[in-house]
Motif scaffolding. Structure first.
Motif, PDB file in Angstrom:
ATOM      1  N   PHE A   1       1.394   6.864  -6.873  1.00  0.00           N
ATOM      2  CA  PHE A   1       0.370   7.852  -7.226  1.00  0.00           C
ATOM      3  C   PHE A   1       0.778   9.279  -6.826  1.00  0.00           C
ATOM      4  CE2 PHE A   1      -2.153   4.208  -8.100  1.00  0.00           C
ATOM      5  CZ  PHE A   1      -3.223   4.626  -8.874  1.00  0.00           C
ATOM      6  N   GLY A   2       1.993   9.431  -6.306  1.00  0.00           N
ATOM      7  CA  GLY A   2       2.510  10.763  -6.020  1.00  0.00           C
ATOM      8  C   GLY A   2       2.050  11.378  -4.728  1.00  0.00           C
ATOM      9  N   LEU A   3       1.671  10.564  -3.740  1.00  0.00           N
ATOM     10  CA  LEU A   3       1.284  11.110  -2.443  1.00  0.00           C
ATOM     11  C   LEU A   3       2.528  11.375  -1.594  1.00  0.00           C
ATOM     12  CD1 LEU A   3      -1.388   9.493  -3.371  1.00  0.00           C
ATOM     13  CD2 LEU A   3      -1.987   9.621  -0.962  1.00  0.00           C
ATOM     14  N   ALA A   4       2.463  12.381  -0.752  1.00  0.00           N
ATOM     15  CA  ALA A   4       3.505  12.617   0.243  1.00  0.00           C
ATOM     16  C   ALA A   4       3.264  11.642   1.393  1.00  0.00           C
ATOM     17  CB  ALA A   4       3.448  14.057   0.737  1.00  0.00           C
ATOM     18  N   CYS A   5       4.244  10.779   1.663  1.00  0.00           N
ATOM     19  CA  CYS A   5       4.025   9.661   2.593  1.00  0.00           C
ATOM     20  C   CYS A   5       4.768   9.836   3.909  1.00  0.00           C
ATOM     21  CB  CYS A   5       4.463   8.352   1.947  1.00  0.00           C
ATOM     22  SG  CYS A   5       3.524   7.917   0.458  1.00  0.00           S
ATOM     23  N   ILE A   6       4.059   9.529   4.981  1.00  0.00           N
ATOM     24  CA  ILE A   6       4.648   9.404   6.310  1.00  0.00           C
ATOM     25  C   ILE A   6       4.558   7.928   6.673  1.00  0.00           C
ATOM     26  CG2 ILE A   6       4.484  10.022   8.755  1.00  0.00           C
ATOM     27  CD1 ILE A   6       2.951  12.551   7.875  1.00  0.00           C
ATOM     28  N   SER A   7       5.698   7.310   7.022  1.00  0.00           N
ATOM     29  CA  SER A   7       5.689   5.876   7.330  1.00  0.00           C
ATOM     30  C   SER A   7       6.557   5.575   8.540  1.00  0.00           C
ATOM     31  CB  SER A   7       6.209   5.066   6.142  1.00  0.00           C
ATOM     32  OG  SER A   7       6.342   3.692   6.483  1.00  0.00           O
ATOM     33  N   THR A   8       6.132   4.610   9.332  1.00  0.00           N
ATOM     34  CA  THR A   8       6.994   4.097  10.390  1.00  0.00           C
ATOM     35  C   THR A   8       8.177   3.367   9.750  1.00  0.00           C
ATOM     36  OG1 THR A   8       5.533   2.160  10.490  1.00  0.00           O
ATOM     37  CG2 THR A   8       5.242   3.841  12.181  1.00  0.00           C
ATOM     38  N   ASP A   9       9.309   3.447  10.406  1.00  0.00           N
ATOM     39  CA  ASP A   9      10.526   2.776   9.924  1.00  0.00           C
ATOM     40  C   ASP A   9      10.555   1.356  10.486  1.00  0.00           C
ATOM     41  OD1 ASP A   9      12.973   2.268   8.800  1.00  0.00           O
ATOM     42  OD2 ASP A   9      14.120   3.346  10.330  1.00  0.00           O
ATOM     43  N   CYS A  10       9.519   0.592  10.161  1.00  0.00           N
ATOM     44  CA  CYS A  10       9.380  -0.765  10.710  1.00  0.00           C
ATOM     45  C   CYS A  10      10.113  -1.772   9.834  1.00  0.00           C
ATOM     46  CB  CYS A  10       7.899  -1.139  10.814  1.00  0.00           C
ATOM     47  SG  CYS A  10       7.039  -1.250   9.217  1.00  0.00           S
ATOM     48  N   ASP A  11      10.335  -2.960  10.390  1.00  0.00           N
ATOM     49  CA  ASP A  11      10.817  -4.082   9.580  1.00  0.00           C
ATOM     50  C   ASP A  11       9.619  -4.688   8.865  1.00  0.00           C
ATOM     51  OD1 ASP A  11      13.458  -3.828  10.495  1.00  0.00           O
ATOM     52  OD2 ASP A  11      13.064  -5.114  12.236  1.00  0.00           O
ATOM     53  N   TYR A  12       9.629  -4.910   7.589  1.00  0.00           N
ATOM     54  CA  TYR A  12      10.680  -4.609   6.620  1.00  0.00           C
ATOM     55  C   TYR A  12      10.077  -3.812   5.487  1.00  0.00           C
ATOM     56  CZ  TYR A  12      13.564  -8.206   8.856  1.00  0.00           C
ATOM     57  OH  TYR A  12      14.297  -8.912   9.754  1.00  0.00           O
ATOM     58  N   GLY A  13      10.897  -3.043   4.768  1.00  0.00           N
ATOM     59  CA  GLY A  13      10.433  -2.413   3.550  1.00  0.00           C
ATOM     60  C   GLY A  13      10.462  -0.903   3.492  1.00  0.00           C
ATOM     61  N   PRO A  14       9.854  -0.179   4.460  1.00  0.00           N
ATOM     62  CA  PRO A  14       9.768   1.275   4.318  1.00  0.00           C
ATOM     63  C   PRO A  14      11.105   1.976   4.096  1.00  0.00           C
ATOM     64  CG  PRO A  14       8.238   0.566   5.998  1.00  0.00           C
ATOM     65  CD  PRO A  14       9.034  -0.653   5.609  1.00  0.00           C
TER      66      PRO A  14
ATOM     67  N   ALA B   1       0.831  -1.208   0.000  1.00  0.00           N
ATOM     68  CA  ALA B   1       0.000   0.000   0.000  1.00  0.00           C
ATOM     69  C   ALA B   1       0.862   1.252   0.000  1.00  0.00           C
ATOM     70  CB  ALA B   1      -0.945  -0.001   1.202  1.00  0.00           C
ATOM     71  N   LEU B   2       1.963   1.229   0.731  1.00  0.00           N
ATOM     72  CA  LEU B   2       2.880   2.365   0.760  1.00  0.00           C
ATOM     73  C   LEU B   2       3.489   2.585  -0.623  1.00  0.00           C
ATOM     74  CD1 LEU B   2       4.501   4.553   2.239  1.00  0.00           C
ATOM     75  CD2 LEU B   2       6.146   2.769   2.907  1.00  0.00           C
ATOM     76  N   LEU B   3       3.909   1.506  -1.268  1.00  0.00           N
ATOM     77  CA  LEU B   3       4.476   1.608  -2.616  1.00  0.00           C
ATOM     78  C   LEU B   3       3.454   2.174  -3.596  1.00  0.00           C
ATOM     79  CD1 LEU B   3       6.605   1.079  -4.783  1.00  0.00           C
ATOM     80  CD2 LEU B   3       5.835  -1.310  -4.860  1.00  0.00           C
ATOM     81  N   GLU B   4       2.214   1.711  -3.508  1.00  0.00           N
ATOM     82  CA  GLU B   4       1.167   2.214  -4.403  1.00  0.00           C
ATOM     83  C   GLU B   4       0.910   3.701  -4.177  1.00  0.00           C
ATOM     84  OE1 GLU B   4      -1.303  -2.020  -4.795  1.00  0.00           O
ATOM     85  OE2 GLU B   4      -2.181  -0.334  -3.717  1.00  0.00           O
ATOM     86  N   ALA B   5       0.892   4.113  -2.913  1.00  0.00           N
ATOM     87  CA  ALA B   5       0.677   5.529  -2.600  1.00  0.00           C
ATOM     88  C   ALA B   5       1.802   6.383  -3.181  1.00  0.00           C
ATOM     89  CB  ALA B   5       0.586   5.727  -1.092  1.00  0.00           C
ATOM     90  N   MET B   6       3.032   5.916  -3.078  1.00  0.00           N
ATOM     91  CA  MET B   6       4.164   6.629  -3.661  1.00  0.00           C
ATOM     92  C   MET B   6       4.027   6.701  -5.179  1.00  0.00           C
ATOM     93  SD  MET B   6       7.295   5.061  -1.350  1.00  0.00           S
ATOM     94  CE  MET B   6       8.583   6.036  -2.144  1.00  0.00           C
TER      95      MET B   6
END
Length: 363
Positions: free
Chosen positions: A283-296, A276-281
């Motif tokens: 589509f050009g959204l400004a993203c705030i994400s936790t630096d969790c394991d794994y991926g962000p 979901a984070l990748l899809e939001a990026m």
């Protein structure tokens, strides 16, 4: 054309199933594709007409319990997969998720064909039974290739010595979804979050952080379903935020929300890979994400194409939400950079890496 078989429990709604559907449709242009499932059911995701869906027709999966029942069940599954491989003359098997991986390795060995296995989950948060932990240790080294989604997961599995040939193969963004990106959208003051409604996705923190945003022009949309829906709705009502915060379930046209929102918030405590984070990026959204394991952290470079915050830190989430929502220039900059970063995950770029791996084994 060479024949490739994907193996998974079912083709119901899920991240692994979605990836298989994307890969199958793209690879079907160069290979004959068969998807082998344990249970007989239709695919939730659309498949090309040339993609064959075959089932092991296991109807008693929920009734066979205990050690003896598990052995009987998995013997039947492995036997049926082996039969389908012989019947369809499959040249290579690709398993997805632990149980399907083990079954794929067994069937591939019995048919003397190569096998690729794919791990999709956060290895630190897996809850495997003793049976599957032992099966994985026994069979995973026999696979030709073990694929994972991030470099960090690769390092974890190399340390565990599950397989000596581990490759990072990215998740592809659905081509159909890419075509729906509106490059001149009329975005509104909407903060969006997409994901299953549960404690791990941490929507409670998103609601609390947003409630501290005093600008009345902003609203929060939570897209998803899950066991915490009623609890979250009660929380929204209790906080007097029903006019500003909405939960929407059963969404099929997710692109409409990606195209409409300005900010995407992702507050997971852990992930296998945040689609979901990748899809939001993308589509050009400004993203705030936790630096969790794994991926962000493999998707976001902090303050260049998104904002990374610590997990379970409400103050950080609140501060980032308030500051970003008040800075339209930063929203545009992060969104534009995020969209460019996501290009490497477009299906046509990802599929070439899969083809290289497949052709190397087939040749």
């Amino acid at each position: 054309m060479k024949k490739i078989g994907f193996v998974i429990g079912s083709m119901s709604h899920g991240g692994a199933e979605r990836v298989i559907s994307i890969l199958s449709n793209l690879l079907s242009q160069k290979y004959c594709i068969t998807i082998i499932t344990f249970k007989e059911s239709p695919s939730f995701y659309p498949l090309n007409k040339s993609v064959l869906l075959k089932s092991c027709k296991i109807k008693d999966m929920d009734r066979l319990k205990g050690p003896i029942g598990s052995i009987r069940l998995n013997y039947k599954i492995a036997r049926n997969i082996t039969s389908i491989v012989k019947e369809e003359k499959i040249d290579l098997l690709i398993g997805f998720i632990t149980s399907s991986n083990v079954m794929s390795i067994i069937a591939a060995r019995l048919n003397r064909i190569p096998c690729i296995i794919c791990e999709r989950n956060n290895p630190k948060k897996e809850y495997l039974s003793f049976f599957w932990r032992m099966s994985r240790m026994l069979f995973y080294p026999l696979a030709n290739v073990l694929t994972v989604q991030t470099v960090a997961v690769k390092e974890y599995y190399l340390a565990k010595k599950l397989n000596s040939n581990i490759l990072v193969l990215k998740n592809p963004i659905s081509p159909e979804l890419s075509q729906l990106v509106d490059h001149t959208p009329n975005r509104k003051n909407i903060i969006l979050s997409v994901g299953r409604l549960d404690t791990n996705k941490n929507q409670k923190s998103i609601i609390e952080a947003f409630s501290n945003l005093k600008d009345p022009s902003w609203s929060l949309l939570l897209i998803g379903d899950g066991g915490m829906k009623k609890e979250l709705e009660a929380m929204i009502s209790r906080m007097g935020q029903t006019e500003r915060i909405q939960i929407i379930s059963g969404v099929k046209d997710i692109h409409n929300y990606y195209n409409k929102a300005k900010i995407f918030v992702f507050a997971s405590n852990s992930e296998g890979f945040p689609n979901a984070l990748l899809e939001a990026m993308h589509f050009g959204l400004a993203c705030i994400s936790t630096d969790c394991d794994y991926g962000p952290r493999e998707l976001i470079e902090n303050m260049r194409n998104g904002i990374l915050i610590s997990t379970n830190e409400l103050d950080e989430l609140t501060k980032s939400t308030i500051e970003l929502s008040g800075n339209q220039q930063l929203i545009a900059s992060l969104g534009n950079n995020a969209q460019r970063e996501s290009e490497k995950y477009k299906a046509e770029n990802v599929i070439s890496e899969w083809e290289k791996t497949i052709n190397k084994l087939l040749n």
